[in-house]
Design a protein around this motif. Structure first.
Motif, PDB file in Angstrom:
ATOM      1  N   UNK A 143      61.577  14.846  82.704  1.00 11.03           N
ATOM      2  CA  UNK A 143      62.565  13.971  82.101  1.00 11.03           C
ATOM      3  C   UNK A 143      61.850  12.890  81.295  1.00 11.03           C
ATOM      4  N   UNK A 144      62.347  12.642  80.085  1.00 10.30           N
ATOM      5  CA  UNK A 144      61.717  11.653  79.216  1.00 10.30           C
ATOM      6  C   UNK A 144      62.777  10.774  78.565  1.00 10.30           C
ATOM      7  N   UNK A 145      62.332   9.627  78.064  1.00  6.05           N
ATOM      8  CA  UNK A 145      63.185   8.721  77.301  1.00  6.05           C
ATOM      9  C   UNK A 145      62.345   8.172  76.159  1.00  6.05           C
ATOM     10  N   UNK A 146      62.874   8.249  74.936  1.00  6.29           N
ATOM     11  CA  UNK A 146      62.124   7.793  73.768  1.00  6.29           C
ATOM     12  C   UNK A 146      62.978   6.817  72.982  1.00  6.29           C
ATOM     13  N   UNK A 147      62.389   5.681  72.621  1.00  8.67           N
ATOM     14  CA  UNK A 147      63.154   4.681  71.889  1.00  8.67           C
ATOM     15  C   UNK A 147      62.200   3.723  71.189  1.00  8.67           C
ATOM     16  N   UNK A 148      62.749   2.922  70.302  1.00  2.19           N
ATOM     17  CA  UNK A 148      61.960   1.882  69.647  1.00  2.19           C
ATOM     18  C   UNK A 148      62.236   0.562  70.342  1.00  2.19           C
ATOM     19  N   UNK A 149      61.173  -0.151  70.700  1.00  2.00           N
ATOM     20  CA  UNK A 149      61.291  -1.438  71.370  1.00  2.00           C
ATOM     21  C   UNK A 149      60.479  -2.442  70.564  1.00  2.00           C
ATOM     22  N   UNK A 150      61.174  -3.288  69.810  1.00  2.89           N
ATOM     23  CA  UNK A 150      60.470  -4.239  68.949  1.00  2.89           C
ATOM     24  C   UNK A 150      59.650  -3.509  67.897  1.00  2.89           C
ATOM     25  N   UNK A 151      58.352  -3.794  67.872  1.00  6.46           N
ATOM     26  CA  UNK A 151      57.464  -3.164  66.905  1.00  6.46           C
ATOM     27  C   UNK A 151      56.840  -1.885  67.437  1.00  6.46           C
ATOM     28  N   UNK A 152      57.174  -1.508  68.662  1.00  3.75           N
ATOM     29  CA  UNK A 152      56.569  -0.333  69.288  1.00  3.75           C
ATOM     30  C   UNK A 152      57.571   0.808  69.416  1.00  3.75           C
ATOM     31  N   UNK A 167      58.763   7.248  77.561  1.00  2.34           N
ATOM     32  CA  UNK A 167      58.671   7.137  79.019  1.00  2.34           C
ATOM     33  C   UNK A 167      58.777   8.535  79.607  1.00  2.34           C
ATOM     34  N   UNK A 168      57.805   8.913  80.431  1.00  2.00           N
ATOM     35  CA  UNK A 168      57.828  10.201  81.123  1.00  2.00           C
ATOM     36  C   UNK A 168      58.001   9.910  82.612  1.00  2.00           C
ATOM     37  N   UNK A 207      54.189   5.344  80.502  1.00  2.00           N
ATOM     38  CA  UNK A 207      54.680   5.011  79.167  1.00  2.00           C
ATOM     39  C   UNK A 207      53.570   5.211  78.143  1.00  2.00           C
ATOM     40  N   UNK A 208      53.928   5.828  77.031  1.00  2.00           N
ATOM     41  CA  UNK A 208      53.019   5.924  75.889  1.00  2.00           C
ATOM     42  C   UNK A 208      53.588   5.012  74.814  1.00  2.00           C
ATOM     43  N   UNK A 209      52.808   3.991  74.458  1.00  2.00           N
ATOM     44  CA  UNK A 209      53.258   3.005  73.470  1.00  2.00           C
ATOM     45  C   UNK A 209      52.523   3.238  72.155  1.00  2.00           C
ATOM     46  N   UNK A 263      60.048  21.145  72.310  1.00  2.00           N
ATOM     47  CA  UNK A 263      59.975  22.578  72.035  1.00  2.00           C
ATOM     48  C   UNK A 263      59.415  23.276  73.265  1.00  2.00           C
ATOM     49  N   UNK A 264      60.274  23.534  74.252  1.00  2.00           N
ATOM     50  CA  UNK A 264      59.824  24.161  75.493  1.00  2.00           C
ATOM     51  C   UNK A 264      58.846  23.278  76.238  1.00  2.00           C
ATOM     52  N   UNK A 265      57.618  23.744  76.403  1.00  2.00           N
ATOM     53  CA  UNK A 265      56.605  22.974  77.127  1.00  2.00           C
ATOM     54  C   UNK A 265      55.870  21.989  76.225  1.00  2.00           C
ATOM     55  N   UNK A 266      56.261  21.916  74.958  1.00  2.00           N
ATOM     56  CA  UNK A 266      55.607  20.994  74.018  1.00  2.00           C
ATOM     57  C   UNK A 266      56.548  19.838  73.704  1.00  2.00           C
ATOM     58  N   UNK A 267      56.050  18.621  73.914  1.00  2.00           N
ATOM     59  CA  UNK A 267      56.782  17.417  73.552  1.00  2.00           C
ATOM     60  C   UNK A 267      56.039  16.787  72.379  1.00  2.00           C
TER      61      UNK A 267
END
Length: 444
Positions: A146-155, A159-160, A191-193, A207-211
């Motif tokens: 499960x992941x969440x991707x968003x823009x936060x300020x300048x970043x 989130x995995x 988190x990857x920032x 794409x399947x096993x590729x994020x």
């Protein structure tokens, strides 16, 4: 006597290594130096005692021709002893599961001819693909993560949740359009920032096993042409309460909004100005044909079994994040039933292709939704139900920023009173127009 035979494959958290196997005294062995250097384990061999100490999460001590090994302070017996031949220390393959499992605190087992180390890991490796126009950071991982991707300020933040990984699998060297990349580890998540230049946007694609995190440049467009889409119409009444129909209310709002946006200097086009039914794809293809810069679909909300629900909410395209968003999504998408009998249904290929095209407009659509929602609540006093995400057909088929506005609940007595008031119709139209104007100014 040593006989070189087949090879041993070890899969360490997604990276596969191959080693030569040797037959010594009837048992299979592997060279300790080759094994430890390839797997990047720290080790030291004492020249006096000839004890090999290997360190990772734990420390394993191995002595030549001795079937007993020490793991930290505990003693264990191997199935066959390590053997020294000349300057080389050979480790029995039959004991590798135990030794590597002790060192890594991971599950280790043979699957066919491959020794799987870290089969519990769900993040395996990362890689960069860089071209002049885009940069792609690919994370190979379990398709169930499960992941969440968003823009936060300048970043930009990915989130995995519930990750199991070796930190070394993340390549954190900035590349291409990515000017900065950091890893933040937490309890139950990582988190990857990422940071980019101002004219770069990032999409998250599974794409399947590729994020894949795809960064590419964009040119900010001036917002000039706006398509107003009063929802439903004709044989599709939308939400109803007694003889009150959604299609009539949103047409009034649409016409008022048209005039107010025209007065603000925009080029405005309506999908319908009369009580007629238009297939969803006709509405959006029309918007594409006039090269619209923004598509705004106007609706009234409904909750027949929860009449206390009230207020305004604005949606942009994405997977529905809540049960209520899914309910609204299903209600508005139900207009598709009027298209099927006319042979006007939307093909699965249309959805896939247009869904891919929409990813580049998600940030702009979200920004437009925020501006409109804030203006509606501030100007009219409606209860703020917030900006939400859902997978509406009428948004999904657009090649431009697009939002869907639910102005109030036709099933709530207080909201319904507003919807039947001409002053409210004018007020909500002005509020939406001012929200659109604020969005347009933010893009220049």
């Amino acid at each position: 006597m040593i006989f070189l035979i087949l090879s041993l494959s070890i899969n360490l958290s997604g990276d596969v290594y191959t080693f030569k196997e040797y037959i010594i005294r009837g048992n299979k062995y592997v060279k300790s130096s080759s094994l430890l250097e390839e797997l990047k384990f720290s080790y030291f061999e004492d020249p006096n005692t000839q004890i090999l100490s290997i360190q990772r999460e734990k420390v394993v001590y191995i002595m030549p021709d001795n079937p007993f090994v020490k793991v930290n302070e505990e003693i264990y017996q191997l199935e066959a002893p390590p053997i020294r031949e000349g300057k080389e220390l050979f480790i029995p393959i039959s004991s590798l599961s135990f030794i590597l499992g002790s060192l890594t605190d991971m599950e280790v087992k043979f699957t066919g001819e491959v020794l799987e180390v870290g089969s519990k890991a769900n993040i395996y490796k990362t890689k960069w693909d860089v071209s002049s126009s885009e940069t792609v950071y690919t994370i190979e991982c379990s398709s169930n993560l499960k992941t969440l991707f968003n823009r936060v300020g300048e970043e930009w933040v990915l989130v995995i949740f519930d990750p199991i990984y070796n930190k070394n699998v993340f390549d954190l060297t900035p590349n291409g359009l990515i000017k900065e990349i950091k890893l933040e580890e937490g309890s139950g998540f990582v988190k990857i920032r990422l940071k980019t230049e101002r004219n770069v946007t990032i999409d998250s694609i599974r794409e399947g096993s590729l994020l894949k995190l795809r960064a590419k440049t964009f040119v900010e467009r001036r917002i000039r042409t706006i398509v107003i889409d009063p929802g439903h119409g004709g044989e599709d009444p939308g939400a109803t309460y007694k003889d009150i129909k959604e299609k009539d209310i949103v047409l009034k709002v649409g016409k008022e909004l048209y005039e107010k946006l025209k007065n603000k200097g925009f080029n405005v086009i309506m999908t319908r100005t009369e009580d007629v039914f238009l297939p969803l794809k006709t509405r959006t293809r029309f918007a594409d044909s006039v090269r619209a810069d923004l598509f705004v679909s106007i609706h009234c909300n409904a909750a027949p079994y929860k009449r206390e629900m009230e207020g305004a909410e604005t949606y942009f395209l994405s997977a529905a994040r809540s049960d209520w968003a899914r309910t609204v999504e299903a209600t508005e998408n139900s207009a598709i039933r009027f298209e099927v009998k006319e042979g006007g249904g939307i093909s699965e290929l249309d959805y896939i292709l247009n869904d891919l095209a929409q990813t580049q407009f998600l940030e702009e659509s979200q920004q437009a939704a925020i501006c409109i929602q804030e203006s509606m609540v501030h100007k009219t006093g409606l209860y703020n139900r917030g900006v939400k995400q859902a997978n509406f057909y009428v948004l999904r088929l657009n090649f431009m920023p697009a939002v869907l506005v639910e102005i109030a609940f036709i099933t709530n007595s207080s909201d319904r009173g507003r919807l039947l008031n001409e002053n409210f119709i004018k007020g909500i139209s002005e509020a939406i127009a001012e929200g659109i104007e604020a969005y347009a100014k933010s893009r220049t």
